[in-house]
Design a protein around this motif. Structure first.
Motif, PDB file in Angstrom:
ATOM      1  N   ASP A 415      76.821  92.823  42.980  1.00 58.68           N
ATOM      2  CA  ASP A 415      77.486  94.509  42.997  1.00 58.68           C
ATOM      3  C   ASP A 415      76.729  95.773  43.758  1.00 58.68           C
ATOM      4  O   ASP A 415      76.613  95.850  43.888  1.00 58.68           O
ATOM      5  CB  ASP A 415      77.533  94.530  41.200  1.00 58.68           C
ATOM      6  CG  ASP A 415      79.148  94.120  41.088  1.00 58.68           C
ATOM      7  OD1 ASP A 415      80.007  93.603  41.393  1.00 58.68           O
ATOM      8  OD2 ASP A 415      79.243  94.593  39.244  1.00 58.68           O
ATOM      9  N   LEU A 416      75.801  94.616  43.585  1.00 59.80           N
ATOM     10  CA  LEU A 416      73.782  95.113  44.161  1.00 59.80           C
ATOM     11  C   LEU A 416      73.845  94.404  45.455  1.00 59.80           C
ATOM     12  O   LEU A 416      73.779  95.590  46.516  1.00 59.80           O
ATOM     13  CB  LEU A 416      73.339  95.066  43.226  1.00 59.80           C
ATOM     14  CG  LEU A 416      72.450  95.143  41.814  1.00 59.80           C
ATOM     15  CD1 LEU A 416      71.457  94.454  41.526  1.00 59.80           C
ATOM     16  CD2 LEU A 416      71.990  96.841  41.943  1.00 59.80           C
ATOM     17  N   GLU A 417      74.883  93.057  45.130  1.00 57.58           N
ATOM     18  CA  GLU A 417      74.586  92.960  47.136  1.00 57.58           C
ATOM     19  C   GLU A 417      75.469  93.971  47.766  1.00 57.58           C
ATOM     20  O   GLU A 417      75.462  93.635  49.184  1.00 57.58           O
ATOM     21  CB  GLU A 417      74.360  91.184  47.176  1.00 57.58           C
ATOM     22  CG  GLU A 417      72.867  91.144  46.202  1.00 57.58           C
ATOM     23  CD  GLU A 417      73.312  89.565  46.220  1.00 57.58           C
ATOM     24  OE1 GLU A 417      74.331  88.487  46.824  1.00 57.58           O
ATOM     25  OE2 GLU A 417      72.309  88.556  46.415  1.00 57.58           O
ATOM     26  N   SER A 418      76.330  93.875  47.479  1.00 57.87           N
ATOM     27  CA  SER A 418      77.403  94.062  48.228  1.00 57.87           C
ATOM     28  C   SER A 418      79.200  94.477  47.616  1.00 57.87           C
ATOM     29  O   SER A 418      80.259  95.165  47.945  1.00 57.87           O
ATOM     30  CB  SER A 418      78.481  92.816  48.912  1.00 57.87           C
ATOM     31  OG  SER A 418      78.919  91.820  48.163  1.00 57.87           O
ATOM     32  N   GLY A 419      78.731  95.261  46.182  1.00 59.49           N
ATOM     33  CA  GLY A 419      79.803  95.955  45.838  1.00 59.49           C
ATOM     34  C   GLY A 419      79.261  97.591  45.041  1.00 59.49           C
ATOM     35  O   GLY A 419      78.628  97.947  46.123  1.00 59.49           O
ATOM     36  N   PRO A 420      79.837  97.757  43.840  1.00 63.56           N
ATOM     37  CA  PRO A 420      79.979  99.508  43.950  1.00 63.56           C
ATOM     38  C   PRO A 420      78.181  99.963  43.753  1.00 63.56           C
ATOM     39  O   PRO A 420      77.777 101.211  43.368  1.00 63.56           O
ATOM     40  CB  PRO A 420      80.805  99.627  42.864  1.00 63.56           C
ATOM     41  CG  PRO A 420      81.027  98.087  42.380  1.00 63.56           C
ATOM     42  CD  PRO A 420      80.791  97.363  42.975  1.00 63.56           C
ATOM     43  N   LEU A 421      77.191  98.759  43.267  1.00 63.22           N
ATOM     44  CA  LEU A 421      76.077  98.850  43.172  1.00 63.22           C
ATOM     45  C   LEU A 421      74.742  98.726  44.596  1.00 63.22           C
ATOM     46  O   LEU A 421      73.658  99.372  44.352  1.00 63.22           O
ATOM     47  CB  LEU A 421      75.241  98.635  41.809  1.00 63.22           C
ATOM     48  CG  LEU A 421      75.823  98.986  40.568  1.00 63.22           C
ATOM     49  CD1 LEU A 421      75.430  97.847  39.340  1.00 63.22           C
ATOM     50  CD2 LEU A 421      75.750  99.908  40.319  1.00 63.22           C
ATOM     51  N   ALA A 422      75.720  98.921  45.550  1.00 61.82           N
ATOM     52  CA  ALA A 422      74.791  97.954  47.091  1.00 61.82           C
ATOM     53  C   ALA A 422      73.713  99.590  47.096  1.00 61.82           C
ATOM     54  O   ALA A 422      72.957  99.290  48.028  1.00 61.82           O
ATOM     55  CB  ALA A 422      75.844  97.776  48.084  1.00 61.82           C
ATOM     56  N   SER A 423      74.378 100.943  46.619  1.00 56.87           N
ATOM     57  CA  SER A 423      73.480 101.908  47.304  1.00 56.87           C
ATOM     58  C   SER A 423      72.865 102.594  46.061  1.00 56.87           C
ATOM     59  O   SER A 423      72.300 103.967  45.924  1.00 56.87           O
ATOM     60  CB  SER A 423      74.565 103.266  47.632  1.00 56.87           C
ATOM     61  OG  SER A 423      75.318 103.397  46.313  1.00 56.87           O
TER      62      SER A 423
END
Length: 485
Positions: A415-423
């Motif tokens: 999620d950090l790399e390409s999901g909802p937490l990427a930003s």
């Protein structure tokens, strides 16, 4: 009053952190919480991880659930201590999710919140007489002898009866039966709580019945636990030969499960090697199969106290390729003055969190918490995760949480790399400083890890006087007082 109002104690970590670290909060400091913290710190070099617990002490069930005569299982606390001492990690004890801080507030303060607070309640049977005195959950009994402050005053009566019934045949059931039957001198050198040791010294319990709904092939314990209780010194083991008869489906189950096969073999061997009857004064352990509790009976002499458990005999019936216990309409009473229900732990929901009451878990996919939408479709909650019993139910051993944590941290990483937490790098969060400020304003007395080290040191000091590894501080007041020195 917060234990450190200046909060200078947290500044040691700032020099090594990025200007906008990934703020992670883990609720619960048992194995699931610490394994998650360890994996997060290794996977994300800029992460700042805070682990919260409602108790002043860390380590969860390693401290309050592992039996005192199993010290080797507790060695894992050395690994967890190294995690807590990591400069990017902080333990905050005496912080209660719900009363000290809400889930909504944690989500506003942190990029990632992982709930790993386990299962602190119990399943119920829902049968008549369940509220009689003398009936306890195995969790309460385990917490009592392990010095958990919530059960310090449980005070089970062990000297007014000679018979205890334990409902269930899993590892926890075997633990409580073993503690009741183990020679008291063998417990003297363990870290069993002083109040429990004193009660067991006066105990009149001589017979313990381990009762299961199904047969020996379906017993839920491990071979290691079973071997240990079968090997107790001077304990007569009773297993009815008729209960050991196997069906073709039993044979198939054993063929597919090495553990079930080994457990059955140990029970059969114990049944075949026992003498005809116990020696005078010998303690007894009875494995009772194919019985399900129907009701508990009130005592005539001690009104309001259990005097017997009524069981219905069962038989196994195949249901969707699984053998389930069904009643036969035959009943029998078993006289007893103590009942311990080892029928399963249950997690407790918190406000703002979806919860599956039937399964006792938070709905999730690989640790991602799911929420209901207007169309009854379950979608992931951004930045909210679960691990441990809250994620999968109260199953497995300590090491099971390692693999569970790997999966949850894997989901967070995705999620950090390409999901909802990427930003998240562009959305700073207050994290630890914000939480401490909030708790300070509410006069919550936060105990950091060095407070636990004071408790640890005092317990070991007191234990050394009695040739024990530690003498546990078992009341909230003792823990808070020593931790705050």
């Amino acid at each position: 009053m917060a234990i450190f109002r200046s909060r200078a104690w947290i500044c040691r970590t700032f020099s090594s952190l990025s200007s906008n670290p990934l703020r992670v909060c883990i609720v619960g400091t048992g194995p699931a919480g610490f394994y998650t913290a360890d994996k997060m710190l290794k996977a994300h070099q800029t992460a700042q991880v805070d682990i919260l617990d409602r108790l002043p002490t860390p380590f969860g069930l390693v401290r309050s659930g592992v039996a005192p005569d199993h010290p080797e299982t507790k060695i894992v606390v050395n690994q967890f201590t190294r995690v807590a001492q990591n400069e990017r990690c902080m333990f905050l004890g005496n912080v209660n999710l719900g009363s000290s801080v809400s889930l909504k507030e944690l989500r506003e303060l942190y990029h990632v919140v992982v709930l790993a607070y386990g299962a602190e309640s119990d399943r119920v049977l829902g049968i008549p007489g369940e509220d009689l005195e003398g009936i306890y959950s195995a969790r309460e009994f385990v917490w009592w002898y392990n010095g958990h402050p919530d059960c310090r005053n449980l005070a089970p009566d062990l000297h007014s009866t000679d018979t205890a019934v334990v409902l269930g045949q899993g590892n926890v059931a075997l633990d409580v039966a073993r503690i009741l039957l183990r020679p008291i001198e063998e417990l003297a050198s363990t870290d069993i709580a002083a109040h429990a040791f004193a009660a067991l010294q006066r105990s009149s319990i001589r017979k313990v019945y381990l009762v299961g709904r199904r047969g020996p092939v379906q017993a839920a314990c491990t071979a290691k636990e079973l071997r240990e209780i079968l090997g107790l010194k001077d304990v007569y083991i009773n297993i009815q030969e008729s209960d050991l008869k196997k069906t073709p489906i039993d044979e198939e189950e054993m063929k597919n499960s090495r553990i079930q096969k080994r457990v059955y073999e140990l029970l059969r061997k114990a049944a075949g090697s026992r003498p005809a009857c116990p020696s005078p004064g010998q303690r007894e352990l009875h494995f009772t199969f194919f019985r399900r509790p129907d009701r508990f009976l009130d005592s005539d002499e001690r009104q309001g106290h259990v005097r017997a458990a009524r069981f219905e005999k069962t038989a196994l019936k195949v249901d969707l390729d699984k053998q389930v216990a069904v009643g036969t309409g035959q009943f029998e009473d078993l006289e007893c003055g103590l009942v311990l229900k080892s029928i399963g732990y249950k997690s407790v929901p918190v406000d703002g969190l979806a919860f599956d009451q039937h399964r006792g878990i938070v709905p999730n996919i690989r640790g991602r918490v799911l929420k209901n939408t207007s169309g009854d479709c379950l979608l992931p909650e951004e930045g909210l995760y679960v691990c441990g019993w809250l994620k999968r139910g109260p199953t497995g051993i300590v090491a099971t949480n390692l693999y569970c944590a790997e999966e949850t941290v894997g989901s967070i990483t995705e999620d950090l790399e390409s999901g909802p937490l990427a930003s998240v790098s562009s959305s700073p969060k207050a994290g630890r400083e914000g939480l401490l400020q909030l708790l300070d304003g509410r006069n919550v007395r936060v105990l950091p890890f060095n407070a636990w080290e004071k408790i640890d040191s005092e317990e070991k000091r007191q234990g050394s006087l009695k040739h024990k590894p530690r003498e546990k501080l078992a009341s909230w007041q003792e823990l808070l007082t020593v931790g705050s020195k």
